[in-house]
Design a protein around this motif. Structure first.
Motif, PDB file in Angstrom:
ATOM      1  N   ALA A  84     -31.327 -32.604 -25.959  1.00 18.59           N
ATOM      2  CA  ALA A  84     -31.522 -31.475 -26.203  1.00 18.59           C
ATOM      3  C   ALA A  84     -32.777 -31.977 -26.449  1.00 18.59           C
ATOM      4  O   ALA A  84     -34.361 -30.944 -26.596  1.00 18.59           O
ATOM      5  N   LYS A  85     -32.884 -32.664 -27.263  1.00 17.13           N
ATOM      6  CA  LYS A  85     -33.989 -33.736 -27.778  1.00 17.13           C
ATOM      7  C   LYS A  85     -35.368 -33.899 -27.373  1.00 17.13           C
ATOM      8  O   LYS A  85     -36.203 -33.828 -26.623  1.00 17.13           O
ATOM      9  N   LEU A  86     -34.610 -34.626 -26.004  1.00 17.93           N
ATOM     10  CA  LEU A  86     -35.617 -35.039 -24.511  1.00 17.93           C
ATOM     11  C   LEU A  86     -36.023 -33.623 -23.758  1.00 17.93           C
ATOM     12  O   LEU A  86     -37.117 -33.506 -23.287  1.00 17.93           O
ATOM     13  N   GLN A  87     -35.439 -32.725 -23.892  1.00 19.21           N
ATOM     14  CA  GLN A  87     -35.818 -31.967 -22.866  1.00 19.21           C
ATOM     15  C   GLN A  87     -37.036 -30.567 -23.839  1.00 19.21           C
ATOM     16  O   GLN A  87     -37.867 -30.367 -23.468  1.00 19.21           O
ATOM     17  N   ALA A  88     -37.150 -30.877 -25.147  1.00 16.04           N
ATOM     18  CA  ALA A  88     -37.804 -30.578 -26.046  1.00 16.04           C
ATOM     19  C   ALA A  88     -39.433 -30.532 -25.787  1.00 16.04           C
ATOM     20  O   ALA A  88     -40.110 -30.155 -25.846  1.00 16.04           O
ATOM     21  N   GLU A  89     -39.573 -32.255 -24.959  1.00 17.03           N
ATOM     22  CA  GLU A  89     -40.612 -32.335 -24.631  1.00 17.03           C
ATOM     23  C   GLU A  89     -41.025 -32.090 -23.367  1.00 17.03           C
ATOM     24  O   GLU A  89     -42.169 -32.863 -22.550  1.00 17.03           O
ATOM     25  N   GLN A  90     -40.303 -31.689 -22.544  1.00 19.01           N
ATOM     26  CA  GLN A  90     -40.779 -30.734 -21.752  1.00 19.01           C
ATOM     27  C   GLN A  90     -41.028 -31.867 -20.185  1.00 19.01           C
ATOM     28  O   GLN A  90     -41.970 -31.430 -19.842  1.00 19.01           O
ATOM     29  N   PRO A  91     -40.405 -32.713 -20.369  1.00 21.75           N
ATOM     30  CA  PRO A  91     -40.049 -33.741 -19.560  1.00 21.75           C
ATOM     31  C   PRO A  91     -40.300 -33.490 -17.472  1.00 21.75           C
ATOM     32  O   PRO A  91     -39.619 -32.005 -17.831  1.00 21.75           O
ATOM     33  N   LYS A  92     -41.623 -34.574 -17.077  1.00 18.10           N
ATOM     34  CA  LYS A  92     -41.088 -33.932 -15.488  1.00 18.10           C
ATOM     35  C   LYS A  92     -39.823 -34.273 -14.941  1.00 18.10           C
ATOM     36  O   LYS A  92     -39.176 -34.179 -13.247  1.00 18.10           O
ATOM     37  N   LEU A  93     -38.933 -34.753 -15.241  1.00 14.76           N
ATOM     38  CA  LEU A  93     -37.920 -35.266 -15.041  1.00 14.76           C
ATOM     39  C   LEU A  93     -37.092 -36.479 -16.127  1.00 14.76           C
ATOM     40  O   LEU A  93     -37.451 -37.270 -16.567  1.00 14.76           O
ATOM     41  N   VAL A  94     -35.266 -36.657 -15.560  1.00 13.80           N
ATOM     42  CA  VAL A  94     -34.779 -37.216 -16.782  1.00 13.80           C
ATOM     43  C   VAL A  94     -33.793 -38.244 -15.825  1.00 13.80           C
ATOM     44  O   VAL A  94     -33.385 -37.859 -15.302  1.00 13.80           O
ATOM     45  N   TYR A  95     -34.161 -39.148 -16.729  1.00  6.66           N
ATOM     46  CA  TYR A  95     -33.303 -40.517 -15.891  1.00  6.66           C
ATOM     47  C   TYR A  95     -32.143 -40.264 -16.817  1.00  6.66           C
ATOM     48  O   TYR A  95     -31.935 -40.840 -18.047  1.00  6.66           O
ATOM     49  N   THR A  96     -31.427 -40.380 -16.314  1.00  2.89           N
ATOM     50  CA  THR A  96     -29.463 -40.665 -17.254  1.00  2.89           C
ATOM     51  C   THR A  96     -28.931 -42.163 -16.253  1.00  2.89           C
ATOM     52  O   THR A  96     -28.980 -42.215 -15.382  1.00  2.89           O
ATOM     53  N   VAL A  97     -28.074 -42.762 -17.685  1.00  2.19           N
ATOM     54  CA  VAL A  97     -27.274 -43.443 -17.541  1.00  2.19           C
ATOM     55  C   VAL A  97     -26.094 -43.382 -17.710  1.00  2.19           C
ATOM     56  O   VAL A  97     -25.887 -43.218 -18.933  1.00  2.19           O
ATOM     57  N   THR A  98     -25.946 -43.770 -16.958  1.00  4.08           N
ATOM     58  CA  THR A  98     -23.690 -43.546 -16.559  1.00  4.08           C
ATOM     59  C   THR A  98     -23.823 -42.238 -16.961  1.00  4.08           C
ATOM     60  O   THR A  98     -23.967 -41.303 -16.834  1.00  4.08           O
ATOM     61  N   THR A  99     -22.038 -43.050 -16.765  1.00  5.47           N
ATOM     62  CA  THR A  99     -21.473 -40.826 -16.389  1.00  5.47           C
ATOM     63  C   THR A  99     -21.194 -39.897 -16.951  1.00  5.47           C
ATOM     64  O   THR A  99     -21.504 -39.139 -16.826  1.00  5.47           O
ATOM     65  N   PRO A 100     -20.775 -40.277 -18.129  1.00  3.95           N
ATOM     66  CA  PRO A 100     -20.157 -38.739 -19.499  1.00  3.95           C
ATOM     67  C   PRO A 100     -22.249 -38.446 -19.356  1.00  3.95           C
ATOM     68  O   PRO A 100     -21.956 -37.387 -19.789  1.00  3.95           O
ATOM     69  N   VAL A 101     -22.846 -39.459 -20.002  1.00  2.00           N
ATOM     70  CA  VAL A 101     -24.173 -38.509 -20.303  1.00  2.00           C
ATOM     71  C   VAL A 101     -24.659 -37.853 -18.809  1.00  2.00           C
ATOM     72  O   VAL A 101     -25.949 -37.323 -19.130  1.00  2.00           O
ATOM     73  N   SER A 102     -25.429 -38.364 -17.625  1.00  3.10           N
ATOM     74  CA  SER A 102     -24.792 -37.805 -16.216  1.00  3.10           C
ATOM     75  C   SER A 102     -24.493 -36.419 -16.188  1.00  3.10           C
ATOM     76  O   SER A 102     -25.403 -35.219 -16.121  1.00  3.10           O
ATOM     77  N   GLN A 103     -23.203 -36.317 -17.086  1.00  2.00           N
ATOM     78  CA  GLN A 103     -22.508 -35.411 -16.487  1.00  2.00           C
ATOM     79  C   GLN A 103     -22.579 -34.193 -17.647  1.00  2.00           C
ATOM     80  O   GLN A 103     -23.035 -32.594 -17.318  1.00  2.00           O
ATOM     81  N   ILE A 104     -22.856 -34.420 -19.187  1.00  2.39           N
ATOM     82  CA  ILE A 104     -23.408 -33.603 -20.122  1.00  2.39           C
ATOM     83  C   ILE A 104     -25.054 -32.945 -19.300  1.00  2.39           C
ATOM     84  O   ILE A 104     -25.098 -31.617 -20.105  1.00  2.39           O
ATOM     85  N   ALA A 105     -26.236 -33.945 -18.978  1.00  2.00           N
ATOM     86  CA  ALA A 105     -27.447 -33.819 -18.951  1.00  2.00           C
ATOM     87  C   ALA A 105     -27.241 -32.395 -17.543  1.00  2.00           C
ATOM     88  O   ALA A 105     -28.444 -31.257 -17.799  1.00  2.00           O
ATOM     89  N   LYS A 106     -26.173 -32.416 -16.845  1.00  2.00           N
ATOM     90  CA  LYS A 106     -26.820 -32.017 -15.495  1.00  2.00           C
ATOM     91  C   LYS A 106     -25.811 -30.826 -15.760  1.00  2.00           C
ATOM     92  O   LYS A 106     -26.890 -29.347 -14.848  1.00  2.00           O
ATOM     93  N   LYS A 107     -25.074 -30.876 -17.059  1.00  2.00           N
ATOM     94  CA  LYS A 107     -24.724 -29.464 -17.828  1.00  2.00           C
ATOM     95  C   LYS A 107     -26.109 -28.283 -18.016  1.00  2.00           C
ATOM     96  O   LYS A 107     -26.421 -27.471 -18.125  1.00  2.00           O
ATOM     97  N   ALA A 108     -26.110 -29.396 -19.092  1.00  2.00           N
ATOM     98  CA  ALA A 108     -27.498 -28.689 -20.016  1.00  2.00           C
ATOM     99  C   ALA A 108     -28.483 -28.457 -19.740  1.00  2.00           C
ATOM    100  O   ALA A 108     -29.358 -27.728 -20.455  1.00  2.00           O
ATOM    101  N   LEU A 109     -29.036 -29.060 -18.548  1.00  2.00           N
ATOM    102  CA  LEU A 109     -30.224 -29.140 -17.957  1.00  2.00           C
ATOM    103  C   LEU A 109     -30.215 -28.265 -16.466  1.00  2.00           C
ATOM    104  O   LEU A 109     -31.127 -27.994 -16.048  1.00  2.00           O
TER     105      LEU A 109
END
Length: 328
Positions: A84-109
């Motif tokens: 959520a904090k990274l999304q608030a910065e309105q990035p052009k892209l998010v790089y996720t490292v490891t499965t748990p982080v990637s799974q949560i990011a997929k849903k959140a974004l």
């Protein structure tokens, strides 16, 4: 006449200022968010490789792109807040490292318009990040750290010719670990190994669970698990006390001299694979059209520690004496 000329000059100057402002805005660097699970050498290497590949593809840090890096010290409960904090910065892209982080990011974004490029994911299909090995999904694709398990076991047989029973600690709650377990169940018997599984879902239980393998296995394989790798020193300690050599999926502990051997994916290369994909996405390619990248055989490397082999009471076979893979 002078008045007309003065007005013309004023207009040109104003236009110049506006154009300069537009040029300055256009030159603003792209922002990329990096969501890591925790500080760990392989994961850090994957981030370094990602940045290096982007730089090689025209996205130089500090000039063309800026990064916001964050991690949760391997606490999954904090990942949604990090995303959520990274999304608030309105990035052009998010790089996720490891499965748990990637799974949560997929849903959140999902639906945000912010693409996700993942890495350090063993099986993105089992983790439901992508529908198949041949395709990305809506707004997400990436690079895996999936090892060639047949090659891992072939190396293990060379290192320990008499080993027949292989212990596999894994986290039953992590998709990566479960997917790897299924793969090992299929491949290990073909390489002459009987698999003995031991579930570990709490860091405090590692010593007890590894010790429980005493007398039951001839070698322990340390997988690319977010439970096992941060605690590999504890795994190795318990294994050494039980007289069971360890072959690890990551070479850091071998270089540090407390794990006998590894057959590892090069995580910097895994990160570079992800960085190349990110460059394509930043240039306009749809992530869904990009298949996830799996490491090639040459992206793996064997490593043997003389010191750790001696500590575990194991001799290096003559067949590996000239492998160029032995460190003190």
């Amino acid at each position: 006449m002078a008045t007309t000329k003065s007005k013309l000059m004023t207009g040109l100057m104003a236009a110049g200022i506006v154009l300069a402002g537009i040029g300055s805005a256009a030159a603003d660097p792209i922002r990329i968010g990096i969501a890591n699970f925790g500080e760990h050498p392989p994961l850090n290497a994957a981030i370094a490789g990602f940045k290096a590949a982007l730089a090689e593809n025209g996205f130089v840090e500090g000039k063309d792109v800026v990064y916001t890096e964050s991690h949760t010290n391997f606490d999954a409960s904090l990942v949604p807040q990090m995303i959520a904090k990274l999304q608030a910065e309105q990035p052009k892209l998010v790089y996720t490292v490891t499965t748990p982080v990637s799974q949560i990011a997929k849903k959140a974004l999902a639906g945000s318009g912010i693409p996700v490029i993942f890495t350090a994911v063993t099986d993105p299909v089992a983790a439901k990040l992508v529908p198949s090995r041949e395709s990305g999904d809506d707004g997400i694709t990436g690079a895996t750290d999936s090892q060639d398990m047949a090659a891992v076991f072939a190396f293990t047989k060379k290192l320990l010719p008499n080993a027949k029973r292989l212990g596999l600690p894994y986290n039953p709650g992590e998709a990566n670990d479960v997917a790897l377990l299924e793969s090992v169940r299929k491949i290990a018997p073909e390489q002459g190994f009987e698999v003995v599984e031991v579930g570990v879902d709490n860091l405090n239980d590692i010593q007890q669970r590894i010790t429980s393998l005493s007398g039951k296995v001839d070698v322990i394989y340390g997988p690319t698990s977010n439970m096992i790798q941060p605690a590999i020193a504890a795994v190795a300690s318990a294994a050494r006390q039980s007289g069971i050599p360890v072959v690890n999926a990551v070479d850091t502990a071998v270089r540090e001299g407390f794990v006998p051997a590894s057959f590892a994916v090069n995580y910097e290369q895994v990160g570079k694979n992800a960085g190349k994909i990110a460059a394509e996405v930043l240039k306009g390619k749809d992530p869904k059209s990009i298949a996830p990248v799996f490491p090639a055989y040459e992206d793996h490397q064997a490593l043997i520690s003389k010191k750790a082999m001696a500590a575990f009471g194991v001799e290096i076979p003559a067949s590996l004496a000239d492998c160029n893979c032995i460190v003190e």
